[in-house]
Design a protein around this motif. Structure first.
Motif, PDB file in Angstrom:
ATOM      1  N   MET A  59      34.927  61.300 -13.740  1.00 43.93           N
ATOM      2  CA  MET A  59      34.041  62.256 -13.062  1.00 43.93           C
ATOM      3  C   MET A  59      34.073  61.989 -11.550  1.00 43.93           C
ATOM      4  O   MET A  59      33.919  60.872 -11.102  1.00 43.93           O
ATOM      5  N   THR A  60      34.318  63.015 -10.785  1.00 48.00           N
ATOM      6  CA  THR A  60      34.384  62.872  -9.334  1.00 48.00           C
ATOM      7  C   THR A  60      33.098  63.361  -8.706  1.00 48.00           C
ATOM      8  O   THR A  60      32.432  64.253  -9.224  1.00 48.00           O
ATOM      9  N   THR A  61      32.738  62.748  -7.613  1.00 46.14           N
ATOM     10  CA  THR A  61      31.541  63.159  -6.876  1.00 46.14           C
ATOM     11  C   THR A  61      31.950  63.813  -5.573  1.00 46.14           C
ATOM     12  O   THR A  61      32.941  63.429  -4.961  1.00 46.14           O
ATOM     13  N   ALA A  62      31.188  64.810  -5.173  1.00 52.59           N
ATOM     14  CA  ALA A  62      31.487  65.515  -3.930  1.00 52.59           C
ATOM     15  C   ALA A  62      31.240  64.609  -2.735  1.00 52.59           C
ATOM     16  O   ALA A  62      30.285  63.834  -2.711  1.00 52.59           O
ATOM     17  N   ALA A  63      32.125  64.699  -1.771  1.00 53.37           N
ATOM     18  CA  ALA A  63      31.961  63.893  -0.563  1.00 53.37           C
ATOM     19  C   ALA A  63      30.763  64.405   0.232  1.00 53.37           C
ATOM     20  O   ALA A  63      30.492  65.607   0.281  1.00 53.37           O
ATOM     21  N   ALA A  64      30.043  63.484   0.810  1.00 51.30           N
ATOM     22  CA  ALA A  64      28.875  63.864   1.605  1.00 51.30           C
ATOM     23  C   ALA A  64      29.309  64.609   2.857  1.00 51.30           C
ATOM     24  O   ALA A  64      30.318  64.276   3.476  1.00 51.30           O
ATOM     25  N   LEU A  65      28.556  65.634   3.194  1.00 49.83           N
ATOM     26  CA  LEU A  65      28.856  66.406   4.392  1.00 49.83           C
ATOM     27  C   LEU A  65      28.506  65.591   5.637  1.00 49.83           C
ATOM     28  O   LEU A  65      27.577  64.786   5.615  1.00 49.83           O
ATOM     29  N   PRO A  66      29.241  65.775   6.715  1.00 48.41           N
ATOM     30  CA  PRO A  66      28.902  65.069   7.963  1.00 48.41           C
ATOM     31  C   PRO A  66      27.503  65.434   8.430  1.00 48.41           C
ATOM     32  O   PRO A  66      26.997  66.527   8.154  1.00 48.41           O
ATOM     33  N   GLY A  67      26.869  64.511   9.148  1.00 45.40           N
ATOM     34  CA  GLY A  67      25.526  64.762   9.652  1.00 45.40           C
ATOM     35  C   GLY A  67      25.532  65.676  10.862  1.00 45.40           C
ATOM     36  O   GLY A  67      26.577  65.999  11.427  1.00 45.40           O
ATOM     37  N   THR A  68      24.330  66.061  11.293  1.00 42.11           N
ATOM     38  CA  THR A  68      24.178  66.969  12.423  1.00 42.11           C
ATOM     39  C   THR A  68      24.791  66.399  13.694  1.00 42.11           C
ATOM     40  O   THR A  68      25.496  67.093  14.433  1.00 42.11           O
ATOM     41  N   LEU A  69      24.542  65.111  13.945  1.00 37.29           N
ATOM     42  CA  LEU A  69      25.066  64.495  15.165  1.00 37.29           C
ATOM     43  C   LEU A  69      26.579  64.412  15.155  1.00 37.29           C
ATOM     44  O   LEU A  69      27.235  64.733  16.159  1.00 37.29           O
ATOM     45  N   SER A  70      27.156  63.987  14.033  1.00 37.30           N
ATOM     46  CA  SER A  70      28.617  63.868  13.980  1.00 37.30           C
ATOM     47  C   SER A  70      29.289  65.227  14.107  1.00 37.30           C
ATOM     48  O   SER A  70      30.334  65.366  14.763  1.00 37.30           O
ATOM     49  N   LEU A  71      28.678  66.253  13.524  1.00 39.75           N
ATOM     50  CA  LEU A  71      29.208  67.605  13.680  1.00 39.75           C
ATOM     51  C   LEU A  71      29.093  68.051  15.138  1.00 39.75           C
ATOM     52  O   LEU A  71      29.983  68.709  15.684  1.00 39.75           O
ATOM     53  N   GLY A  72      27.981  67.687  15.775  1.00 38.83           N
ATOM     54  CA  GLY A  72      27.787  68.039  17.181  1.00 38.83           C
ATOM     55  C   GLY A  72      28.804  67.358  18.076  1.00 38.83           C
ATOM     56  O   GLY A  72      29.346  67.971  19.007  1.00 38.83           O
ATOM     57  N   LEU A  73      29.087  66.084  17.816  1.00 41.03           N
ATOM     58  CA  LEU A  73      30.091  65.365  18.604  1.00 41.03           C
ATOM     59  C   LEU A  73      31.474  65.965  18.411  1.00 41.03           C
ATOM     60  O   LEU A  73      32.254  66.088  19.361  1.00 41.03           O
ATOM     61  N   SER A  74      31.776  66.354  17.165  1.00 42.70           N
ATOM     62  CA  SER A  74      33.058  66.989  16.887  1.00 42.70           C
ATOM     63  C   SER A  74      33.162  68.331  17.606  1.00 42.70           C
ATOM     64  O   SER A  74      34.205  68.661  18.190  1.00 42.70           O
ATOM     65  N   ARG A  75      32.060  69.073  17.579  1.00 43.94           N
ATOM     66  CA  ARG A  75      32.056  70.367  18.282  1.00 43.94           C
ATOM     67  C   ARG A  75      32.193  70.157  19.789  1.00 43.94           C
ATOM     68  O   ARG A  75      32.870  70.931  20.478  1.00 43.94           O
ATOM     69  N   GLY A  76      31.567  69.103  20.303  1.00 44.44           N
ATOM     70  CA  GLY A  76      31.681  68.793  21.726  1.00 44.44           C
ATOM     71  C   GLY A  76      33.125  68.513  22.125  1.00 44.44           C
ATOM     72  O   GLY A  76      33.586  68.956  23.182  1.00 44.44           O
ATOM     73  N   ALA A  77      33.848  67.770  21.280  1.00 41.25           N
ATOM     74  CA  ALA A  77      35.257  67.485  21.554  1.00 41.25           C
ATOM     75  C   ALA A  77      36.076  68.775  21.587  1.00 41.25           C
ATOM     76  O   ALA A  77      36.960  68.946  22.436  1.00 41.25           O
ATOM     77  N   THR A  78      35.750  69.694  20.666  1.00 42.33           N
ATOM     78  CA  THR A  78      36.446  70.984  20.645  1.00 42.33           C
ATOM     79  C   THR A  78      36.160  71.785  21.901  1.00 42.33           C
ATOM     80  O   THR A  78      37.063  72.386  22.501  1.00 42.33           O
ATOM     81  N   GLU A  79      34.891  71.807  22.319  1.00 39.74           N
ATOM     82  CA  GLU A  79      34.501  72.539  23.527  1.00 39.74           C
ATOM     83  C   GLU A  79      35.235  71.980  24.756  1.00 39.74           C
ATOM     84  O   GLU A  79      35.701  72.736  25.614  1.00 39.74           O
ATOM     85  N   LEU A  80      35.335  70.672  24.838  1.00 41.35           N
ATOM     86  CA  LEU A  80      36.003  70.048  25.983  1.00 41.35           C
ATOM     87  C   LEU A  80      37.492  70.374  26.004  1.00 41.35           C
ATOM     88  O   LEU A  80      38.065  70.644  27.064  1.00 41.35           O
ATOM     89  N   ARG A  81      38.139  70.355  24.844  1.00 41.55           N
ATOM     90  CA  ARG A  81      39.565  70.694  24.780  1.00 41.55           C
ATOM     91  C   ARG A  81      39.795  72.125  25.266  1.00 41.55           C
ATOM     92  O   ARG A  81      40.711  72.395  26.049  1.00 41.55           O
ATOM     93  N   GLU A  82      38.949  73.046  24.796  1.00 43.95           N
ATOM     94  CA  GLU A  82      39.100  74.444  25.191  1.00 43.95           C
ATOM     95  C   GLU A  82      38.829  74.616  26.687  1.00 43.95           C
ATOM     96  O   GLU A  82      39.513  75.390  27.369  1.00 43.95           O
ATOM     97  N   PHE A  83      37.849  73.895  27.194  1.00 41.40           N
ATOM     98  CA  PHE A  83      37.489  74.008  28.607  1.00 41.40           C
ATOM     99  C   PHE A  83      38.625  73.530  29.500  1.00 41.40           C
ATOM    100  O   PHE A  83      38.989  74.197  30.478  1.00 41.40           O
ATOM    101  N   PHE A  84      39.216  72.383  29.178  1.00 44.88           N
ATOM    102  CA  PHE A  84      40.272  71.831  30.024  1.00 44.88           C
ATOM    103  C   PHE A  84      41.600  72.572  29.861  1.00 44.88           C
ATOM    104  O   PHE A  84      42.480  72.457  30.713  1.00 44.88           O
TER     105      PHE A  84
END
Length: 266
Positions: free
Chosen positions: A1-26
């Motif tokens: 039986m497999t268990t679903a992986a836990a979703l990333p938290g709000t902060l980690s998703l925010g940091l990931s989104r921040g990295a994406t925003e910076l890449r697009e900006f530069f």
């Protein structure tokens, strides 16, 4: 039986989104150059006309750094959110596990980084053109840090909140630039608040720009005597923290009540 992986938290998703925003900006070279360099160009043009002595240069540079940071956080971020809503980016993100809090964390990361670049460029221009001296004590740099942080966060939230009024980036430019331009004249950026009529001085004092610029002037002042040029005759650092903190809370409430993922009203 497999268990679903836990979703990333709000902060980690925010940091990931921040990295994406910076890449697009530069990657967008034109936007990068315009956003970071425009306040420096304005400093050069206006400073050449109005600055004729070292004391004026110190205070003018500090005010322009504050105005530049507010431009990036309030105007730039507000227009960016409208653009994301207009081109469907927000609608696509809504279909992912990302909460809107993580989206805002990513945007504020972008504003922090771009504002730091902008502030650094303005300092270099001020030193080369107006012989401005940088702060020489840890206490002044600490003041710079908390004024910068509260200014960026509060004005970012206000810009995002007001962005809900506009449906297109063209409309957003007018909605956000008009109050910003007016407040520069009421907040001590171009002329001292001390010479303004009471009604205009009080109006300017209601908004963050005045307090951010005043905080930075306290940082760049060569001695405490410069405080006499302020409307209150002092730096009012405690009041600056209270006002910017209050606007941060007000901005959070505004965003929580007005943010929408699409332009459809339903």
């Amino acid at each position: 039986m497999t268990t679903a992986a836990a979703l990333p938290g709000t902060l980690s998703l925010g940091l990931s989104r921040g990295a994406t925003e910076l890449r697009e900006f530069f990657r967008q070279k034109e936007n990068l150059i315009f956003t970071v360099s425009l306040p420096a160009i304005l400093m050069l043009l206006l400073g050449t006309v109005y600055v004729h002595e070292a004391a004026a240069g110190q205070m003018f540079a500090a005010s322009m750094i504050g105005a530049g940071i507010i431009s990036t956080s309030f105007v730039g971020l507000g227009i960016s959110v409208v653009a994301d809503r207009e081109d469907g980016t927000l609608k696509r993100l809504r279909g992912t596990p990302m909460p809107f809090t993580s989206y805002f964390i990513g945007k504020i990361i972008l504003v922090f980084v771009s504002s730091l670049f902008e502030a650094a460029l303005l300092m270099v221009v001020a030193m080369l053109k107006f012989d401005v001296e940088l702060p020489s004590t840890a206490e002044k740099w600490f003041t710079f840090g908390w004024v910068f942080t509260l200014g960026v966060i509060s004005c970012s939230l206000i810009g995002v909140g007001l962005s809900s009024i506009a449906k297109t980036t063209r409309n957003a430019a007018g909605v956000l630039n008009l109050p910003y331009i007016v407040l520069q004249f009421l907040s001590g950026v171009f002329i001292s608040q001390a010479v303004l009529p009471d009604s205009l001085r009080i109006t300017g004092s209601l908004f963050p720009l005045k307090w951010v610029c005043q905080g930075f002037r306290s940082v760049f002042a060569l001695n405490d005597g410069y405080a006499a040029m302020e409307a209150a005759g002092s730096w009012e650092l405690g009041k600056i923290a209270l006002v910017l903190g209050a606007w941060t809370i007000a901005g959070l409430l505004l965003v929580s009540r007005t943010f929408r993922w699409t332009n459809a009203h339903n």
